[in-house]
Design an enzyme around this catalytic site. Structure first.
Site, short mmCIF file in Angstrom:
data_model
loop_
_atom_site.label_atom_id
_atom_site.label_comp_id
_atom_site.label_asym_id
_atom_site.label_seq_id
_atom_site.Cartn_x
_atom_site.Cartn_y
_atom_site.Cartn_z
N SER A 28 0.95 -2.78 -3.20
CA SER A 28 1.16 -1.58 -4.03
C SER A 28 1.17 -1.96 -5.51
O SER A 28 0.57 -1.28 -6.34
CB SER A 28 2.48 -0.90 -3.62
N GLU A 174 14.54 2.86 7.11
CA GLU A 174 13.09 3.02 6.94
C GLU A 174 12.38 3.20 8.29
O GLU A 174 11.18 2.96 8.42
CB GLU A 174 12.51 1.85 6.15
N HIS A 246 9.20 -4.55 5.00
CA HIS A 246 9.67 -4.04 6.30
C HIS A 246 9.49 -5.17 7.31
O HIS A 246 8.58 -6.00 7.17
CB HIS A 246 8.81 -2.85 6.77
N CYS A 368 1.62 0.30 10.24
CA CYS A 368 2.35 1.22 9.35
C CYS A 368 1.93 2.65 9.59
O CYS A 368 2.68 3.58 9.38
CB CYS A 368 2.06 0.93 7.89
O1 SUG Z 1 6.75 2.16 1.56
N1 SUG Z 1 3.54 1.96 0.17
C1 SUG Z 1 4.39 2.06 1.33
C2 SUG Z 1 3.80 1.25 2.47
C3 SUG Z 1 4.54 1.47 3.76
C4 SUG Z 1 4.11 0.53 4.83
N2 SUG Z 1 4.80 0.77 6.03
C5 SUG Z 1 5.22 -0.16 6.90
N3 SUG Z 1 5.24 -1.45 6.62
N4 SUG Z 1 5.65 0.24 8.04
C6 SUG Z 1 5.81 1.58 1.02
O2 SUG Z 1 5.95 0.64 0.24
C7 SUG Z 1 2.85 2.54 -2.09
C8 SUG Z 1 2.55 3.82 -2.85
C9 SUG Z 1 1.98 3.57 -4.20
O3 SUG Z 1 2.29 2.54 -4.80
O4 SUG Z 1 1.21 4.43 -4.70
C10 SUG Z 1 3.73 2.78 -0.88
O5 SUG Z 1 4.54 3.67 -0.88
#
Ligand code: SUG
Length: 446
Positions: A28, A174, A246, A368
């Site tokens: 991210s 989460e 996570h 995810c």
């Molecule tokens: O919560 N990314 C999510 C990714 C979630 C992944 N889920 C699991 N591992 N189960 C998070 O970090 C990034 C959004 C942004 O930066 O625009 C984001 O929310």
């Protein structure tokens, strides 16, 4: 009783973009302000769902949330028409506006924690919506997720859908991304493993730990998990600080197999022995551990080796890893997988690669994107059928995506007030493709 596990994938939303919102999620941050491709992202997600169906698995789909989240921006004092709310919020409060735009509900593994009825003392299937309180853009998901799960599982006699725990640091939750279930089969009594990064009030330096022990214990209590079959394990700090925000970035379980990195847990030996004790008389657990000497945490996180889905294909004698193509492009991870599936008597005996690159760039791999729900035949009959994917629904969704999603969303496009009407028109149409009803989205209730 026999049961079938369905993977419910979150449909990528129309505003899929890279805003760099998640501290501790390396992808991210690295990809912040890249141009995103919402249409391609949604089609990649749908293709993954169809691929798994093609392999003989049960597949479901969960709707995106209304974004930008105009109702929330109104609570911050922005007024006027919906388009004006967006224009003003973007102009005056970009931090809030970016949170209100995120399509993060697509990562359905964070929607809720699910305990199948064979694990629960009242014989019902329990689902607890996650509060996702660590990240501003994700705390906005809980209410709508609860609405979705209630539409999917409306029958109180068979399903207990719990609202999110109080959204406070002490109860940070989460969802299924920090929860693993092992069992002889989907319908058999299972061992539920909750993985937390910290205890309430415990100081932590480094990246945020998004799950507390107290949240895990509350979930186990409210689901009425049958005694002796619940394990609480601490995620290792090294994993969190390497970018495993996570547990599902360093471990995944299915049936009797737990596939994990050597450095996933603070006390691996204790976890193994607690799982063995909890599984006694039910199944013989198999731990497939990836040594750091073969794949270091850095490669595990960048390839998302463990953010794979572990599944049993119909009639197969071993499990299959549904891995992101990034694993194949990482020499260490790819070599490990090749050796693992080729080993005689391998518990994980085959691998299939899927392409979800648009989601991966925000730190969301194949695992995810899905929420697993194991249902027995009566539960399946009581669930809303329209959330289960078949070819007709997939075709409708594909046409809908092609009709409404933008090809590209670059940072300069985000301010565009036209996004509001565009997304609302599309979501309004979606409520008659999925069994959501005409009052599902906040803009429909105004
Ligand atoms: O919560 N990314 C999510 C990714 C979630 C992944 N889920 C699991 N591992 N189960 C998070 O970090 C990034 C959004 C942004 O930066 O625009 C984001 O929310």
């Amino acid at each position: 009783m026999s049961a079938v596990e369905t993977n419910f994938d979150g449909l990528v939303g129309l505003t899929h973009n890279y805003a760099g919102l998640s501290e501790g999620n390396l992808a991210s941050l690295r990809n912040a302000n890249m141009a995103a491709r919402p249409r391609e992202a949604a089609l990649q997600g749908l293709a993954k769902m169809q691929r798994l169906r093609g392999l003989g698995l049960s597949q479901g789909v969960l709707p995106p949330h209304e974004r930008p989240n105009i109702a929330w921006l109104r609570t911050l004092g922005f007024g006027g028409t919906d388009a004006q709310v967006w224009e003003r919020a973007w102009r005056d409060e970009q931090t809030m506006a970016r949170a209100a735009l995120s399509s993060s509900a697509m990562w359905a593994a964070n929607a809720a924690t699910i305990s199948p009825s064979s694990d629960c003392d009242d014989g019902r299937l329990h689902a607890s919506v996650a509060n996702l309180q660590t990240m501003l853009h994700r705390i906005l998901e809980a209410e709508q997720t609860e609405r979705t799960l209630r539409r999917l599982m409306p029958d109180h006699a068979r399903f207990a859908v719990h609202p999110a725990l109080l959204a406070h640091d002490a109860l940070s939750d989460e969802g299924a991304a920090n929860h693993m279930r092992m069992a002889a089969s989907a319908g058999a009594p299972g061992v539920e493993i909750f993985v937390y990064g910290r205890k309430a009030g415990e100081p932590r330096s480094g990246f945020p730990a998004r799950q507390t022990l107290e949240a895990c214990q509350a979930l186990a209590r409210r689901h009425g998990l049958l005694g002796g079959r619940t394990v609480h394990a601490r995620q290792s700090s090294a994993a969190i600080d390497a970018g495993a925000f996570h547990n599902d970035v360093v471990a995944v379980a299915h049936e009797h197999v737990l596939f994990h990195h050597e450095d996933a847990f603070a006390d691996k030996a204790a976890l193994h022995s607690e799982v063995r004790a909890a599984a006694a008389g039910l199944f013989e657990p198999v731990f497939v551990e990836v040594p750091r000497a073969r794949v270091g945490l850095e490669d595990a996180v960048s390839s998302y080796l463990f953010n794979s889905q572990l599944v049993r294909l119909p009639g197969a004698s071993s499990l299959t890893l549904i891995a992101p193509t990034e694993v194949r492009e990482n020499n260490r991870a790819a070599d490990f997988v090749r050796d693992m599936v080729d080993a005689p008597g391998a518990a994980i005996g085959s691998v299939e690669y899927v392409e979800v690159r648009e989601s991966m760039r925000n730190g969301g791999g194949p695992a995810c994107l899905r929420l697993r729900i194991a249902m027995n035949a009566q539960e399946r009959a009581a669930a809303a059928a329209g959330f289960f994917l078949d070819d007709a629904l997939a075709a409708k969704l594909e046409n809908w995506i092609k009709a409404h999603y933008r090809e590209e969303l670059a940072p300069d496009d985000l301010a565009d007030p036209a996004l509001v009407g565009e997304t609302q028109t599309a979501l309004d149409e979606l409520t008659s493709i999925l069994p959501l009803g005409a009052d599902f989205y906040p803009f429909q209730r105004n």
